[in-house]
Design a protein around this motif. Structure first.
Motif, PDB file in Angstrom:
ATOM      1  N   ASP A 183       0.789  -1.226   0.000  1.00  0.00           N
ATOM      2  CA  ASP A 183       0.000   0.000   0.000  1.00  0.00           C
ATOM      3  C   ASP A 183       0.826   1.285   0.000  1.00  0.00           C
ATOM      4  N   ASN A 184       2.149   1.185  -0.005  1.00  0.00           N
ATOM      5  CA  ASN A 184       2.929   2.407  -0.209  1.00  0.00           C
ATOM      6  C   ASN A 184       3.617   2.375  -1.568  1.00  0.00           C
ATOM      7  N   ARG A 185       3.093   1.539  -2.467  1.00  0.00           N
ATOM      8  CA  ARG A 185       3.686   1.431  -3.797  1.00  0.00           C
ATOM      9  C   ARG A 185       3.688   2.775  -4.520  1.00  0.00           C
ATOM     10  N   LEU A 186       2.592   3.539  -4.395  1.00  0.00           N
ATOM     11  CA  LEU A 186       2.527   4.849  -5.052  1.00  0.00           C
ATOM     12  C   LEU A 186       3.623   5.769  -4.530  1.00  0.00           C
ATOM     13  N   ASP A 187       3.838   5.751  -3.203  1.00  0.00           N
ATOM     14  CA  ASP A 187       4.923   6.561  -2.624  1.00  0.00           C
ATOM     15  C   ASP A 187       6.267   6.158  -3.211  1.00  0.00           C
ATOM     16  N   GLN A 188       6.469   4.842  -3.360  1.00  0.00           N
ATOM     17  CA  GLN A 188       7.722   4.359  -3.916  1.00  0.00           C
ATOM     18  C   GLN A 188       7.926   4.862  -5.341  1.00  0.00           C
ATOM     19  N   TYR A 189       6.879   4.786  -6.149  1.00  0.00           N
ATOM     20  CA  TYR A 189       7.029   5.193  -7.546  1.00  0.00           C
ATOM     21  C   TYR A 189       7.197   6.700  -7.685  1.00  0.00           C
ATOM     22  N   ILE A 190       6.643   7.463  -6.756  1.00  0.00           N
ATOM     23  CA  ILE A 190       6.912   8.912  -6.746  1.00  0.00           C
ATOM     24  C   ILE A 190       8.389   9.154  -6.467  1.00  0.00           C
ATOM     25  N   GLU A 191       8.952   8.376  -5.524  1.00  0.00           N
ATOM     26  CA  GLU A 191      10.389   8.502  -5.238  1.00  0.00           C
ATOM     27  C   GLU A 191      11.225   8.129  -6.453  1.00  0.00           C
ATOM     28  N   PHE A 192      10.849   7.028  -7.141  1.00  0.00           N
ATOM     29  CA  PHE A 192      11.581   6.636  -8.345  1.00  0.00           C
ATOM     30  C   PHE A 192      11.514   7.746  -9.393  1.00  0.00           C
ATOM     31  N   GLY A 193      10.334   8.372  -9.514  1.00  0.00           N
ATOM     32  CA  GLY A 193      10.172   9.473 -10.477  1.00  0.00           C
ATOM     33  C   GLY A 193      11.071  10.646 -10.146  1.00  0.00           C
ATOM     34  N   LYS A 194      11.182  10.975  -8.866  1.00  0.00           N
ATOM     35  CA  LYS A 194      12.060  12.075  -8.443  1.00  0.00           C
ATOM     36  C   LYS A 194      13.516  11.750  -8.757  1.00  0.00           C
ATOM     37  N   LEU A 195      13.906  10.510  -8.454  1.00  0.00           N
ATOM     38  CA  LEU A 195      15.285  10.103  -8.738  1.00  0.00           C
ATOM     39  C   LEU A 195      15.568  10.170 -10.241  1.00  0.00           C
ATOM     40  N   GLU A 196      14.611   9.709 -11.036  1.00  0.00           N
ATOM     41  CA  GLU A 196      14.806   9.732 -12.486  1.00  0.00           C
ATOM     42  C   GLU A 196      14.911  11.165 -13.006  1.00  0.00           C
ATOM     43  N   SER A 197      14.132  12.074 -12.429  1.00  0.00           N
ATOM     44  CA  SER A 197      14.159  13.469 -12.886  1.00  0.00           C
ATOM     45  C   SER A 197      15.495  14.139 -12.605  1.00  0.00           C
ATOM     46  N   GLN A 198      16.254  13.596 -11.649  1.00  0.00           N
ATOM     47  CA  GLN A 198      17.568  14.157 -11.329  1.00  0.00           C
ATOM     48  C   GLN A 198      18.636  13.712 -12.322  1.00  0.00           C
ATOM     49  N   GLY A 199      18.287  12.751 -13.197  1.00  0.00           N
ATOM     50  CA  GLY A 199      19.162  12.422 -14.317  1.00  0.00           C
ATOM     51  C   GLY A 199      20.141  11.293 -14.145  1.00  0.00           C
TER      52      GLY A 199
END
Length: 201
Positions: free
Chosen positions: A32-48
């Protein structure tokens, strides 16, 4: 597709295949925190630095789910395979902390401490002892419970509730296996079987 825009050929990113293997024991909404995890992955990806891809096999035996996703990670030229089982809830910065540990320790496999899903909820860290029994060897799989908090612990085997694995290491391991399968459905568990073979590399 133009190779300059093909995410699978990016040379300036660390490519990670995110996987959630399931055997149908727990509905995937339990994570149930999968969405939180994917938001974190998105932030990491945006940093390049990282580029994340997702994979799921649907409900099947856990060893086949792991093997299929590992094979795909090799085929697609990923750098790392990051698995989170469907009954695990990962804390914030879990991926970053495990990745940093793997790089710092120059390891091929790293995992946070996970516990059994049933009482007494022991950490799934193991020491292996091979015992001779009437001319055959059998594995004694013992829990490792004595470790310092916030430390790196070297063990013989781990449970794969959450695990980060180097894909080039997976490819080397696959080449050493008679049938290419490093996740087995033996009675010792697919994760322990993997660790036994990985330690022989």
């Amino acid at each position: 597709m133009n190779t300059e825009t093909n995410p699978f050929t990016a040379k300036d990113r660390i490519k990670v295949l995110l996987c959630e293997p399931t055997s149908g024991m727990v509905d995937s909404i339990a994570h149930d925190n999968r969405l939180d995890q994917y938001i974190e992955f998105g932030k990491l990806e945006s940093q390049g630095k990282f580029q994340f891809f997702t994979g799921n096999t649907g409900r099947t035996q856990i060893n086949y789910a792991r093997q299929t996703m590992a094979d795909e990670a090799i085929r697609l030229g990923m750098d790392y395979l990051f698995m989170i089982d469907d009954d695990m809830i990962a804390p914030k910065r879990c991926f970053e902390r495990v990745y940093d540990t793997l790089v710092r320790e120059k390891a091929d496999i790293a995992a946070p401490i996970c516990t059994q899903r049933v009482s007494p909820f022991k950490p799934v860290l193991y020491k292996h002892t091979w015992l001779e029994d009437v001319g055959t060897k059998r594995l004694q799989n013992e829990f490792v419970e004595d470790y310092a908090p916030d430390s790196v612990v070297t063990v013989d085997g781990i449970g794969f509730g959450v695990v980060l694995i180097s894909v080039p290491f997976l490819a080397r391991l696959a080449s050493k296996m008679p049938n290419g399968m490093f996740f087995s459905n033996t009675n010792i568990g697919e994760d322990i079987w993997f660790c036994i073979n990985a330690r022989r590399m």
